[in-house]
Design an enzyme around this catalytic site. Structure first.
Site, mmCIF file in Angstrom:
data_model
loop_
_atom_site.group_PDB
_atom_site.id
_atom_site.type_symbol
_atom_site.label_atom_id
_atom_site.label_comp_id
_atom_site.label_asym_id
_atom_site.label_seq_id
_atom_site.Cartn_x
_atom_site.Cartn_y
_atom_site.Cartn_z
ATOM 1 N N HIS A 83 0.846 -1.180 0.000
ATOM 2 C CA HIS A 83 0.000 0.000 0.000
ATOM 3 C C HIS A 83 0.887 1.237 0.000
ATOM 4 O O HIS A 83 2.060 1.167 0.362
ATOM 5 C CB HIS A 83 -0.905 0.010 1.238
ATOM 6 N N LYS B 247 -12.204 4.907 9.345
ATOM 7 C CA LYS B 247 -12.559 6.119 8.594
ATOM 8 C C LYS B 247 -14.070 6.347 8.626
ATOM 9 O O LYS B 247 -14.550 7.476 8.650
ATOM 10 C CB LYS B 247 -12.064 5.971 7.164
#
Length: 912
Positions: free
Chosen positions: A132, A572
């Site tokens: 990532h 999130k």
């Protein structure tokens, strides 16, 4: 060094080595004609000089970036030295969460040694290396760091003469000079080949060397605990630690990962695995210099040597000729000749293992037990771990991408209605159930048929999987992971893609998929729906057939369904506390869904590099799992810079692997022998999670929040960065929903808000205190005793400690709308104060007193980080202004700005 880990260090060793390396860096800077930079560096015997205003920003940031990297290295080394000292003085059981402590706990809880030994044979831990966009350092810089660590270790050994010490110092100074003259960041986005090379370094060079250390640690702890060492006899007596990767297989929002990339990745992994085995067999040849004149070789060995040499023809004759009168070496030469290399060779690892077992038995037969244990047994462990595939390669894609691909297949097959993306769940299921009952494909199309971008991409990928499965079996193929799984249909559709390319396997019960199909539940809503989705999946005939086939192929005692849970998007979505508790509840419920159907659930934990993305102390993470959720079978990601922090050197790598293994064993055995019931505080946690989520969503959903976020953090600079090969957004839309969790967390870290790691916790605790003081008092009593509570609140406290209120204000001043800035900062600062106050009430003292390690790690970084933040803010203002009026100037400023991003990430020890 990541601030989400709690290091206990040897203070004297830390201070001495930090002074040494910083003195070296200063000397190098003086030699490079940078005396002002040298004087501005922290951690000297004298206070750092004020930073001159005319000092070039780029050089200052680069120097501080290197200094923070050195600080992190010295911290890790001091922690390792501290652990060694404790074990020397007090024994292996003195360090928490490692094998010695774990075995002592299990024995104290009444778990018998044979039960522990039996469980160890079942234990399976797998780390999956991903790429990532969190790794901010170039691979060449990481290699320089590894070399420097080895030199510092060499220096620390006693007995060097002064000239020898001086020679080591010169090598260190030369390496520091190289670091100073090497760029720290990627000026071009790293390509997939670069990311693959970095991952292969760990898989090929680090982990094989670490495995003997982790095995030895377990055996030593077992012996020190007074347990019967015979219980750990045999090749399969120790836990399995295996590896996977996403590099070259993860397609979610990553258009550069094509079928060609995946095919290349499989081939490279296999080539490296065979190269690893070849290297270790060659080393074994060098060690086995036993002569048949000094011991009579067993007849079984001689017979096999003769038979295999004859079967291999010229290669066999050469293997015998190379080492006359040394049949043990001859036998290993014959193994080398049979390693697959484009011609006839071993059909698979099992054949090679059988030959190694014969070698091991023959050494025991002539009384060479120690040679068998120290030379052959480790190689058999390498083979069991890495096989001929090195690591499994997962394939991940988004559920919407699959919907588009299916629609294109339906259109090519002549279906009048084919816009699957617009269908409801009932209609999708009706189509899927009908099609899964039929063996015929939609199109019989070949590669490049032009069915549509998504359909072509999916089917080309599945053709590669089919090639790999038919050529080499399932060992190197990981899982088919569906990100943003919303329903059972999102998972069943993969079987149609497999049918299209001939990947399904005919079984007496019907077609089955040999590759695990894995849901990824990411948002809080998806986690809440996950038990129902999983139940429907497990009840479907194609799943039952596929799990049975996969069970036979893997040799598992029962069917295994893998389920991936995402920490980043759920955080999130709802903040730290709501995310943690949604994950806890979902895992507990899905474990029960599997138990009712006789299926073991293998949870795959998608953890990132920060607390907001699932990170935290490993032993506490494992203890905080719901009962039965581990089951002796742990799979988790290691992402970005976390890989280098945990595994760059062998000592630290062995420590982190031991934490994973020992923690998984502890969980498995306590679940079996001392199962915990429902905790009285679970209902309280339900309330806290809901309240914290409401508070968090009220902030991120407020009018103007997105504008505040985009201006008060460097998220726009991150979107331009060269950090990682992946785009920062899934589909390119400029919305909060489309922004990946990684740049979301990364940008809050850079501006020192760390908002996803604590926001909402204070409001929830304050409401509980007001509405139910008795429940709040119960939290105080159980804070340390109940592992889930301790884990989530200690993580919130760590995030809070890493914030810097003054620096937050500096970044907030970037917001153009003064009224919006005031409104948002009033909410954020208020929650910050509230969270700190309530956590200190729970802890019963100031957090800096109760958690001195974290406080010390933050304090030592504080001033250097503030210098970097000031530089970043100045550059950010100039860069944003230049983007509007002078793109050429903006392009010139971008590398300097990204260097500050990298330096701050290094100072904090984490990106996203």
């Amino acid at each position: 060094m990541s601030l989400n880990s709690q290091l206990t260090i040897d203070p004297a060793a830390f201070a001495e080595e930090l002074r040494y390396v910083m003195a070296g860096l200063r000397e190098v800077l003086h030699e490079a004609g940078e005396p002002a930079l040298a004087q501005a560096l922290p951690w000297a015997d004298e206070a750092a000089a004020a930073v001159p205003e005319d000092l070039p920003a780029e050089r200052l940031v680069q120097a501080l970036s290197i200094a923070f990297q050195l600080l992190g290295m010295v911290e890790q080394r001091a922690a390792a030295r501290f652990r060694r000292g404790v074990e020397c003085e007090r024994g292996l059981a003195a360090l928490p969460a490692l094998w010695g402590d774990t075995l002592a706990q299990l024995r104290n809880r009444g778990v018998p040694a044979p039960a522990i030994a039996a469980a160890l044979r079942e234990l399976r831990v797998e780390i999956v290396l991903t790429a990532h966009p969190t790794e901010a350092k170039r691979a060449t810089v990481l290699e320089h760091h590894r070399t420097l660590d080895r030199l510092l270790e060499q220096r620390a050994r006693p007995g060097w003469t002064p000239p020898e010490q001086a020679a080591i110092r010169e090598q260190i100074l030369a390496l520091l000079m190289t670091l100073w003259r090497t760029g720290e960041i990627f000026l071009e986005k790293p390509d997939l080949a670069s990311e693959r090379r970095n991952v292969l370094h760990y898989l090929r060079s680090v982990f094989p060397a670490v495995q003997p250390q982790t095995d030895l640690r377990l055996r030593q702890a077992w012996h020190d605990a007074g347990l019967d060492t015979a219980l750990l006899g045999g090749a399969d007596a120790l836990p399995r630690f295996v590896y996977g990767t996403w590099v070259g297989g993860d397609r979610d929002g990553h258009p550069l990962v094509t079928a060609v990339v995946t095919r290349t990745s499989f081939a490279e992994l296999r080539a490296q695995a065979l190269d690893l085995l070849r290297e270790q067999l060659q080393a074994l040849v060098r060690r086995l210099s036993l002569s048949d004149r000094l011991q009579a070789p067993p007849a079984a060995l001689l017979a096999r040597v003769e038979a295999n040499a004859a079967a291999l023809g010229e290669a066999g004759a050469a293997a015998l000729k190379r080492n006359p009168n040394e049949p043990w070496r001859q036998w290993v030469n014959l193994m080398l000749a049979r390693l697959p290399a484009g011609g006839a060779g071993y059909a698979g690892p099992a054949e090679l293992d059988a030959d190694l077992a014969l070698l091991e038995d023959s050494l025991h037969a002539v009384g060479a037990r120690r040679i068998a244990e120290q030379a052959v047994a480790p190689l058999r462990r390498t083979l069991a771990t890495f096989g001929f595939h090195l690591a499994t390669l997962d394939v991940r894609q988004n559920s919407r991408f699959h919907d588009l691909a299916l629609g294109q297949l339906l259109a090519a097959a002549g279906f009048a209605e084919h816009r699957v993306v617009d269908w409801d769940e009932t209609r999708r299921r009706a189509l899927l159930d009908a099609e899964l009952a039929s063996p015929r494909p939609f199109t019989r199309a070949r590669s490049g048929a032009g069915l549509g971008a998504e359909a072509d991409a999916v089917l080309d990928c599945y053709r590669v999987l089919d090639e790999e499965f038919r050529a080499h079996g399932p060992a190197g193929i990981g899982a088919l992971i569906v990100s943003m799984t919303r329903s059972t249909a999102d998972l069943l559709v993969l079987h149609l893609f497999a049918r299209e390319v001939g990947l399904l396997v005919d079984t007496p019960e019907g077609p089955a998929c040999p590759i695990p199909v894995v849901p990824l539940f990411e948002t809080i809503e998806d986690l809440q729906r996950s038990p129902a989705i999983l139940g429907e999946l497990l009840d479907h005939p194609v799943t039952r057939r596929s799990l049975a086939l996969q069970q036979r192929l893997a040799g598992e005692p029962q069917p295994v369904q893998q389920v991936m849970v995402g920490y980043s998007d759920s955080n999130k979505d709802g903040g730290l506390l709501a995310s943690f508790w949604a994950l806890y509840r979902a895992q507990a419920a899905m474990t029960e869904v599997g138990r009712q159907r006789g299926v073991r659930i293998r949870f795959f934990h998608g953890r990132g590099g920060t607390i907001s993305r699932g990170a935290g102390p490993t032993h506490r993470f494992l203890k905080a799992m719901p009962a039965g959720a581990l089951g002796g079978d742990l799979r988790l990601t290691e992402q970005g810079e976390v890989i280098a922090q945990k595994y760059a050197d062998g000592v630290t790598a062995a420590y982190h692997q031991e934490l994973l293994l020992a923690g998984t064993a502890r969980s498995l055995l306590l679940d079996r022998h001392a199962p915990a019931g429902v905790h009285p505080l679970e209902a309280t946690m339900d309330r806290l999670a809901a309240w914290s989520r409401d508070s968090y969503r009220a902030l991120v959903g407020a009018e103007g929040f997105l504008a505040f976020f985009r201006q008060a953090t460097p998220v726009d600079a991150l979107e331009e960065s060269r950090i990682g090969s992946r785009p920062s957004r899934r589909s390119g839309q400029a919305t909060l929903a489309d922004l990946r969790a990684i740049p979301w967390v990364f940008s809050w870290n850079q501006s020192r808000f760390l908002l996803p790691g604590w926001y909402g916790v204070g409001s929830a605790l304050e409401r509980l205190l007001a509405e139910d003081p008795a429940a709040f008092a119960a939290l105080e009593r159980e804070l340390v005793a109940w592992a889930p509570l301790h884990y989530v609140l200690s993580n919130a406290a760590t995030s809070l400690a890493t914030t810097d209120r003054e620096v937050m204000g500096w970044y907030a001043a970037l917001v153009d709308d003064a009224a919006l800035c005031e409104t948002m900062m009033r909410a954020i600062v208020g929650e910050h104060e509230r969270t700190g106050r309530l956590l200190e009430r729970l802890y019963g003292a100031p957090l800096a007193e109760r958690r001195p390690n974290i406080h010390a790690m933050v304090q030592v970084r504080a001033e250097g980080l503030r210098v970097l933040h000031r530089q970043q803010l100045a550059l950010l203002r100039r860069w944003r202004a230049a983007r509007e009026r002078d793109p050429a100037e903006a392009a010139t400023l971008a590398p300097q700005l990204l260097l500050t991003v990298n330096a701050i990430a290094g100072g904090l020890g984490s990106t996203g």
